[in-house]
Design an enzyme around this catalytic site. Structure first.
Site, PDB file in Angstrom:
ATOM      1  N   HIS A   1      -3.065   7.086   2.435  1.00 50.10           N
ATOM      2  CA  HIS A   1      -3.556   5.780   1.993  1.00 50.10           C
ATOM      3  C   HIS A   1      -4.932   5.533   2.631  1.00 50.10           C
ATOM      4  CE1 HIS A   1      -3.951   1.657   1.098  1.00 50.10           C
ATOM      5  NE2 HIS A   1      -3.706   1.230   2.324  1.00 50.10           N
TER       6      HIS A   1
ATOM      7  N   CYS B   1       0.815  -1.225   0.000  1.00 50.93           N
ATOM      8  CA  CYS B   1       0.000   0.000   0.000  1.00 50.93           C
ATOM      9  C   CYS B   1       0.850   1.277   0.000  1.00 50.93           C
ATOM     10  CB  CYS B   1      -0.961   0.003   1.179  1.00 50.93           C
ATOM     11  SG  CYS B   1      -1.961  -1.481   1.236  1.00 50.93           S
TER      12      CYS B   1
ATOM     13  N   ASN C   1     -10.236  -0.107   0.063  1.00 46.41           N
ATOM     14  CA  ASN C   1      -8.771  -0.050   0.059  1.00 46.41           C
ATOM     15  C   ASN C   1      -8.246  -0.689  -1.229  1.00 46.41           C
ATOM     16  OD1 ASN C   1      -6.041  -0.488   0.441  1.00 46.41           O
ATOM     17  ND2 ASN C   1      -6.242  -1.258   2.533  1.00 46.41           N
TER      18      ASN C   1
HETATM   19  O1  UT7 Z   1      -3.648  -1.340   3.638  1.00 45.27           O
HETATM   20  C1  UT7 Z   1      -3.502  -1.961   4.854  1.00 45.27           C
HETATM   21  C2  UT7 Z   1      -4.529  -3.056   4.900  1.00 45.27           C
HETATM   22  N1  UT7 Z   1      -5.165  -3.376   6.122  1.00 45.27           N
HETATM   23  C3  UT7 Z   1      -5.663  -2.514   7.043  1.00 45.27           C
HETATM   24  O2  UT7 Z   1      -5.502  -1.334   6.988  1.00 45.27           O
HETATM   25  C4  UT7 Z   1      -6.446  -3.114   8.158  1.00 45.27           C
HETATM   26  C5  UT7 Z   1      -6.465  -2.272   9.400  1.00 45.27           C
HETATM   27  N2  UT7 Z   1      -7.418  -2.815  10.347  1.00 45.27           N
HETATM   28  C6  UT7 Z   1      -8.728  -2.556  10.262  1.00 45.27           C
HETATM   29  O3  UT7 Z   1      -9.155  -1.806   9.404  1.00 45.27           O
HETATM   30  C7  UT7 Z   1      -9.641  -3.183  11.290  1.00 45.27           C
HETATM   31  O4  UT7 Z   1      -8.891  -3.878  12.250  1.00 45.27           O
HETATM   32  C8  UT7 Z   1     -10.705  -4.138  10.661  1.00 45.27           C
HETATM   33  C9  UT7 Z   1     -11.713  -3.336   9.874  1.00 45.27           C
HETATM   34  C10 UT7 Z   1     -10.035  -5.172   9.772  1.00 45.27           C
HETATM   35  C11 UT7 Z   1     -11.464  -4.869  11.774  1.00 45.27           C
HETATM   36  O5  UT7 Z   1     -12.067  -3.919  12.645  1.00 45.27           O
HETATM   37  P1  UT7 Z   1     -11.929  -4.082  14.217  1.00 45.27           P
HETATM   38  O6  UT7 Z   1     -12.683  -2.971  14.814  1.00 45.27           O
HETATM   39  O7  UT7 Z   1     -10.463  -4.213  14.537  1.00 45.27           O
HETATM   40  O8  UT7 Z   1     -12.700  -5.435  14.478  1.00 45.27           O
HETATM   41  P2  UT7 Z   1     -12.181  -6.748  15.226  1.00 45.27           P
HETATM   42  O9  UT7 Z   1     -11.216  -7.487  14.385  1.00 45.27           O
HETATM   43  O10 UT7 Z   1     -11.781  -6.383  16.621  1.00 45.27           O
HETATM   44  O11 UT7 Z   1     -13.507  -7.596  15.296  1.00 45.27           O
HETATM   45  C12 UT7 Z   1     -14.607  -7.176  16.141  1.00 45.27           C
HETATM   46  C13 UT7 Z   1     -15.747  -8.155  15.917  1.00 45.27           C
HETATM   47  C14 UT7 Z   1     -15.332  -9.622  16.002  1.00 45.27           C
HETATM   48  O12 UT7 Z   1     -16.391 -10.327  16.608  1.00 45.27           O
HETATM   49  P3  UT7 Z   1     -16.341 -10.714  18.171  1.00 45.27           P
HETATM   50  O13 UT7 Z   1     -15.117 -11.545  18.340  1.00 45.27           O
HETATM   51  O14 UT7 Z   1     -16.266  -9.409  18.903  1.00 45.27           O
HETATM   52  O15 UT7 Z   1     -17.622 -11.441  18.359  1.00 45.27           O
HETATM   53  C15 UT7 Z   1     -15.210 -10.039  14.568  1.00 45.27           C
HETATM   54  O16 UT7 Z   1     -15.433 -11.427  14.389  1.00 45.27           O
HETATM   55  O17 UT7 Z   1     -16.281  -7.988  14.608  1.00 45.27           O
HETATM   56  C16 UT7 Z   1     -16.325  -9.248  13.927  1.00 45.27           C
HETATM   57  N3  UT7 Z   1     -16.149  -9.012  12.509  1.00 45.27           N
HETATM   58  C17 UT7 Z   1     -17.160  -8.772  11.673  1.00 45.27           C
HETATM   59  N4  UT7 Z   1     -18.492  -8.702  11.872  1.00 45.27           N
HETATM   60  C18 UT7 Z   1     -19.244  -8.423  10.802  1.00 45.27           C
HETATM   61  C19 UT7 Z   1     -14.971  -8.975  11.815  1.00 45.27           C
HETATM   62  N5  UT7 Z   1     -15.237  -8.705  10.522  1.00 45.27           N
HETATM   63  C20 UT7 Z   1     -16.571  -8.580  10.405  1.00 45.27           C
HETATM   64  C21 UT7 Z   1     -17.433  -8.308   9.331  1.00 45.27           C
HETATM   65  N6  UT7 Z   1     -18.760  -8.235   9.574  1.00 45.27           N
HETATM   66  N7  UT7 Z   1     -16.971  -8.103   8.084  1.00 45.27           N
END
Ligand code: UT7
Length: 325
Positions: free
Chosen positions: A252, A111, A282
């Site tokens: 980004h 990225c 992204n």
């Molecule tokens: O270019 C670089 C590329 N990558 C990035 O920039 C990624 C950077 N990170 C992020 O953007 C965030 O960490 C994410 C958007 C990927 C995830 O958001 P988060 O607020 O960190 O969520 P989390 O991983 O802490 O998950 C919270 C909850 C989980 O459920 P439980 O364990 O609390 O029951 C996940 O299983 O949200 C759940 N979850 C979803 N629910 C619905 C994870 N993905 C999804 C989804 N839909 N797509």
């Protein structure tokens, strides 16, 4: 003498995939995706390829700069999703647009790729080796994401952005870039395993492995919100600018919450951080040039304004570039 962005261009696949479309086959919701990422839809390739999108973005950048393909000295393409491992994307672009006088090669800084391409091409131009360059960030990430993994596939989109850069009185003022390979496995695409007739078990299809992208989202989030402000502060020192001098921070587009947090940490108003993630998601290396092209073509950038571009991504790689538009 400096190196300036003289023209920009971008290209998107025709097909728009909304969060609602993804709800149809994954346990996710429009509400969750919007709240956690700021993404509403993304463009997904159906007939387009990384090369076709990149070539279209390059043609538009040349048109914007009033240049012809044969004027181009150097093409650097940044991508993690080329159509072929070789020949490289930049060579494919060269052939596609007819830039027969250009040398061409790819870089992979994920990225941060467009930023690294800009910095590399600037260094070539400033040392006098080339007079100009086409730099492009192009991705068809939809072919390398795991569409069964709701934690990653909802984030990414396909697209390409390009810039034609060349010698000018002012332009790039300072560059800052870095890498942290020891954290590489927080965002990676599965390896190609060593497999040949001399290995135990010989060569078989079952050893090919998964070729999908895998990510520890929270780790990447933490890395971004600490590293990007640091890179920006460092490039400002190199440029001799105060942070309040900066008119636009072109970052980004990984997650709207990442950008809000960075704005807060820098103590700068959110209006200075333009975003298009709602419509595109992204697109890795394509995010910064596509956003630049939109700002340029909509007249939101004025010649003489101060911009800081900043990207971060797999590698881990990161950097910031200060430019006078
Ligand atoms: O270019 C670089 C590329 N990558 C990035 O920039 C990624 C950077 N990170 C992020 O953007 C965030 O960490 C994410 C958007 C990927 C995830 O958001 P988060 O607020 O960190 O969520 P989390 O991983 O802490 O998950 C919270 C909850 C989980 O459920 P439980 O364990 O609390 O029951 C996940 O299983 O949200 C759940 N979850 C979803 N629910 C619905 C994870 N993905 C999804 C989804 N839909 N797509």
């Amino acid at each position: 003498m400096a190196t300036r962005i003289l023209g920009t261009g971008s290209a998107m696949p025709e097909r728009i995939v909304t969060n609602k479309d993804i709800e149809g086959f994954l346990d996710t919701s429009d509400e969750w995706i919007r709240e956690r990422t700021g993404i509403g839809s993304r463009h997904i390739a159906i007939t387009e390829t990384t090369t076709s999108l990149a070539a279209e973005a390059c043609r538009k950048a040349l048109e914007d700069a009033g240049k012809k393909p044969e004027d181009v000295d150097l093409i650097i393409a940044a991508t993690v999703s080329p159509d072929y491992t070789f020949p490289c994307l930049a060579c494919q672009i060269q052939a596609e647009i007819g830039a027969e006088n250009a040398t061409a090669y790819d870089i992979n800084a994920a990225c941060a790729g467009f930023l690294f391409a800009l910095n590399s091409a600037t260094a070539y131009i400033e040392c006098g080796m080339y007079k100009n360059a086409l730099i492009v960030g192009a991705e068809v990430l939809s072919k390398i994401v795991d569409w069964n993994d709701r934690t990653s596939c909802i984030l990414f989109g396909d697209g390409a952005g390009a810039a034609f850069i060349g010698e000018a009185e002012e332009g790039v003022v300072a560059m800052e870039q870095g890498a942290n390979g020891s954290k590489g496995m927080v965002l990676f695409r599965h390896e190609t395993p060593v497999q040949n007739p001399f290995c135990e078990g010989g060569q078989s299809a079952e050893h090919q492995g998964s070729s999908f992208l895998e990510m520890n989202g929270q780790e990447v989030f933490r890395f971004a919100v600490s590293q990007v402000p640091e890179s920006i502060q460092k490039v400002l020192v190199k440029a001799g600018w105060e942070i309040s001098d900066v008119d636009h921070f072109v970052l980004h587009q990984a997650n709207a919450r990442i950008i809000h947090t960075i704005a807060k940490r820098l103590g700068e108003p959110e209006e200075k951080f333009p975003m298009n993630i709602e419509r595109y998601g992204n697109m890795s290396s394509a995010c910064i040039p596509v956003l630049l092209d939109e700002l340029n073509k909509s007249g939101q950038l004025k010649r003489g304004e101060k911009l800081v571009l900043s990207g971060f991504g797999a590698g881990l790689t990161y950097g910031a570039t200060a430019i006078i538009w």
